[in-house]
Design an enzyme around this catalytic site. Structure first.
Site, PDB file in Angstrom:
ATOM      1  CG  HIS A 182      -2.012   0.896   1.577  1.00 54.04           C
ATOM      2  ND1 HIS A 182      -1.578   2.239   1.761  1.00 54.04           N
ATOM      3  CD2 HIS A 182      -3.240   1.018   1.255  1.00 54.04           C
ATOM      4  CE1 HIS A 182      -2.653   2.945   1.628  1.00 54.04           C
ATOM      5  NE2 HIS A 182      -3.755   2.214   1.618  1.00 54.04           N
ATOM      6  CG  ASP A 227       0.251  -2.582   6.282  1.00 53.43           C
ATOM      7  OD1 ASP A 227      -0.471  -2.622   6.838  1.00 53.43           O
ATOM      8  OD2 ASP A 227       0.506  -1.869   5.164  1.00 53.43           O
ATOM      9  CE  LYS A 245      -7.548  -0.570   6.198  1.00 51.77           C
ATOM     10  NZ  LYS A 245      -8.208  -0.036   4.846  1.00 51.77           N
ATOM     11  CB  CYS A 249      -3.506   3.448  -1.534  1.00 50.56           C
ATOM     12  SG  CYS A 249      -4.610   4.396  -1.143  1.00 50.56           S
TER      13      CYS A 249
HETATM   14  N1  7TS Z   1      -1.914  -0.669   4.663  1.00 54.79           N
HETATM   15  C1  7TS Z   1      -3.041  -1.681   4.274  1.00 54.79           C
HETATM   16  C2  7TS Z   1      -2.528  -2.987   3.795  1.00 54.79           C
HETATM   17  C3  7TS Z   1      -3.991  -0.841   3.874  1.00 54.79           C
HETATM   18  O1  7TS Z   1      -4.959  -1.911   3.295  1.00 54.79           O
HETATM   19  C4  7TS Z   1      -4.337   0.298   4.308  1.00 54.79           C
HETATM   20  C5  7TS Z   1      -5.748   0.819   4.098  1.00 54.79           C
HETATM   21  C6  7TS Z   1      -3.520   1.164   4.807  1.00 54.79           C
HETATM   22  C7  7TS Z   1      -2.047   0.591   5.018  1.00 54.79           C
HETATM   23  C8  7TS Z   1      -3.629   2.434   5.205  1.00 54.79           C
HETATM   24  O2  7TS Z   1      -4.508   2.471   6.393  1.00 54.79           O
HETATM   25  P1  7TS Z   1      -5.143   3.675   7.191  1.00 54.79           P
HETATM   26  O3  7TS Z   1      -6.146   3.279   8.221  1.00 54.79           O
HETATM   27  O4  7TS Z   1      -4.069   4.380   7.757  1.00 54.79           O
HETATM   28  O5  7TS Z   1      -5.702   4.643   5.984  1.00 54.79           O
HETATM   29  N2  7TS Z   1      -6.418   0.355   2.868  1.00 54.79           N
HETATM   30  C9  7TS Z   1      -7.338   0.788   2.121  1.00 54.79           C
HETATM   31  C10 7TS Z   1      -8.073  -0.128   1.188  1.00 54.79           C
HETATM   32  O6  7TS Z   1      -7.703  -0.871   0.404  1.00 54.79           O
HETATM   33  N3  7TS Z   1      -8.920   0.866   0.562  1.00 54.79           N
HETATM   34  O7  7TS Z   1      -9.311   1.948   1.302  1.00 54.79           O
HETATM   35  C11 7TS Z   1      -8.065   2.056   2.298  1.00 54.79           C
END
Ligand code: 7TS
Length: 407
Positions: free
Chosen positions: A123, A200, A226, A364
Site C-alpha cells: 500500500h 503492515d 478495519k 493505493c
Molecule cells: N496498509 C494496508 C495494507 C491497507 O489496506 C491500508 C488501507 C493502509 C495500510 C492504510 O490504513 P489507514 O487506516 O492508515 O488509512 N487500505 C485501504 C483500502 O484498501 N481501501 O481503502 C483503504
C-alpha cells in the site's frame, strides 16, 4: 460451527438500508468495515457519562476515562499476544504507525548505503514513508518482486537480503489482491541478517489470528476502522527494547517526565510516543469492537469469510469476460477483477446503481497495478456479516454488466 449471520447483521444498523432503491450490499470491507451498535453506543456513552482528559486528573471522571482507555490497551495486547501493555501505542492509523517508525527508528539508525526492503504489493503508506527516509539518509529502497498470481517471489526475496538490509517492511495481507504473504518465514530469514521487521497488518488483523511473539516481528501496525472499530485510530506494536531505543515522534504533553528550558526528559513507553490528548472516545470504543470479534471467534469469522470467497470465486469465474487479478493459493476474502473491454470505474458505478458497494481503482497500490499493466481493478471484499445471497445479487449484476461488451 456455522454462524448465525442474521443475528450478526442485526447488530449493524447501516446494513439495513436501501441504496438506489435496492437493499445495500456492502462489499467494501477492505476499505473499512461497518460498526456494530455496541461500538456506536460506546462512543456516545463515553461522551454522555465519562468525558474527561486522561492520565492527569485527580477527579472521578478522569480516573474512569483513564481506566477505560488503558483497558483497551490491555485488550489490544491480548488480541495480538504482545508481552506487555506498554508495547501498544495508539496512533491515528496504520499510516501514522508506519510514519512514526520511519521517522524515529529509521532516522536514528539508518545511514548512507543501508537498505530498506519492501514488496511490490505494498500500500502507498508502506512505500512513501520509507522512500522519504531513504532519500534523506541516502539509503536504498529495494523491492521484492511479485509473480503473475500476485505472490511474493520468495527466491528473489532471499537474494535481496544482505548485511545491508536494515529494515524489512512488508504487507502481511494484500489489500488489492487478498494474498497472504509467508511472513513467518520472511521474518526468520530477515532476522538472520540482523534486519528489523515491520509488518503492515492493516488487512491481516481482521481475518487471521496474530501472535506477535510467535511471529517475532519487531513492529506491527493496524487500523481500528478495519476491525469494526472507529476511524482515526491505529495501533503500533513494537518490542520493548526496540521502542526504548527510539527517539520520540512528537514533542508535547504526556510524552515527558520533566521539562525545563535547558533539558527535557522523556516519559517511559508507551507514553513517550503519545504526545497530546489522544483520541480517547475511539480508543475506549475499540475495546467493544475487539469484544465483538472475540465473542464470535476469529476462526469462526475466517471460516465464514473463506466460504464466501470460495462461493464467489466459483460463481464469478463462470461469467464471460470476468478476469480475476491476483489468484494466490493463500488468500483472504478479497476478489479483485476486471471485465474485459470495460473500465473498472464504470463497472463500480453500474454496481452502485444496483445497491452494491465495491471499490474501484488502484487501491493505493499504483506500483502493483503497473506490475500487472493495469490502471486499476474492481475489488469486492467480504466480511463476517456478508451472505451468499448477497454474492448471488452481485453475480447477477456483474453478469448483466459484462454482457454489454462480452456477448
Ligand atoms: N496498509 C494496508 C495494507 C491497507 O489496506 C491500508 C488501507 C493502509 C495500510 C492504510 O490504513 P489507514 O487506516 O492508515 O488509512 N487500505 C485501504 C483500502 O484498501 N481501501 O481503502 C483503504
Amino acid at each position: 460451527m456455522s454462524l448465525n449471520v442474521d443475528k450478526i447483521r442485526d447488530q449493524f444498523p447501516v446494513l439495513h438500508q436501501e441504496v438506489n432503491g435496492r437493499p445495500l450490499v456492502y462489499f467494501d470491507n477492505a476499505a473499512t468495515t461497518q460498526k456494530p451498535q455496541s461500538v456506536i453506543d460506546a462512543i456516545s456513552g463515553y461522551y454522555k457519562l465519562d468525558n474527561s482528559n486522561i492520565h492527569r486528573g485527580a477527579h472521578t471522571l478522569a480516573d474512569r476515562a483513564t481506566r477505560y482507555f488503558e483497558d483497551t490497551r490491555a485488550a489490544v495486547k491480548e488480541f495480538i499476544n504482545a508481552r506487555e501493555d506498554s508495547e501498544i501505542i495508539f496512533t491515528k492509523g496504520t499510516t501514522e504507525s508506519i510514519n512514526l517508525v520511519a521517522s524515529t527508528y529509521g532516522r536514528k539508525f539508518l545511514t548512507k548505503g543501508d537498505e530498506v526492503l519492501i514488496s511490490a504489493m505494498e500500500h502507498h503508506s508502506n512505500i512513501v514513508p520509507w522512500q522519504m527516509l531513504c532519500e534523506e539518509k541516502e539509503a536504498v529502497l529495494k523491492i521484492i518482486p511479485v509473480n503473475d498470481q500476485g505472490e511474493i517471489i520468495y527466491d528473489e526475496f532471499e537474494k535481496l537480503l544482505s548485511e545491508k538490509t536494515k529494515i524489512l517492511s512488508v504487507i502481511h495481507v494484500s489489500n488489492a489482491l487478498g494474498t497472504i504473504n509467508p511472513v513467518r518465514e520472511m521474518i526468520q530469514a530477515a532476522k538472520k541478517w540482523g534486519a528489523k521487521v515491520f509488518l503492515d497488518g492493516a488487512q491481516s488483523t481482521s481475518h487471521l489470528t496474530i501472535d506477535v511473539q510467535e511471529l517475532d516481528c519487531d513492529f506491527l501496525a493496524f487500523s481500528a476502522h478495519k476491525l469494526y472499530g472507529p476511524t482515526g485510530l491505529g495501533i503500533l506494536y513494537g518490542k520493548r527494547e526496540v521502542l526504548e531505543s527510539m527517539p520520540p515522534y512528537q514533542g508535547g504533553g504526556e510524552m515527558i517526565k520533566e521539562v525545563s528550558f535547558e533539558k527535557t526528559t522523556y516519559n517511559d513507553i508507551p507514553f513517550k510516543f503519545e504526545a497530546g490528548t489522544p483520541n480517547i472516545a475511539d480508543v475506549i470504543a475499540f475495546k467493544t469492537a475487539l469484544d465483538f470479534i472475540r465473542e464470535i471467534g476469529k476462526s469462526n469469522i475466517k471460516n465464514h469469510e473463506d466460504e464466501l470467497l470460495r462461493y464467489a470465486s466459483s460463481s464469478w469465474s463462470e461469467i464471460k469476460g470476468f478476469i480475476p487479478v491476483g489468484i494466490a493459493k493463500d488468500k483472504i476474502s478479497v476478489i479483485s477483477f476486471n471485465i474485459r473491454e470495460m473500465h473498472p470505474f464504470d463497472v463500480g458505478v453500474m454496481l452502485d446503481a444496483t445497491g452494491i458497494a465495491v471499490r474501484t481503482g488502484h487501491h493505493c497500490t499504483q506500483p502493483l497495478m503497473q506490475r500487472f499493466g493495469l490502471e486499476g481493478t474492481v475489488r469486492a471484499s467480504f466480511s463476517v456479516y456478508n451472505t451468499k445471497s448477497e454474492i448471488d445479487q452481485m453475480t447477477e449484476a456483474v453478469s448483466k454488466i459484462a454482457k454489454i461488451k462480452n456477448k
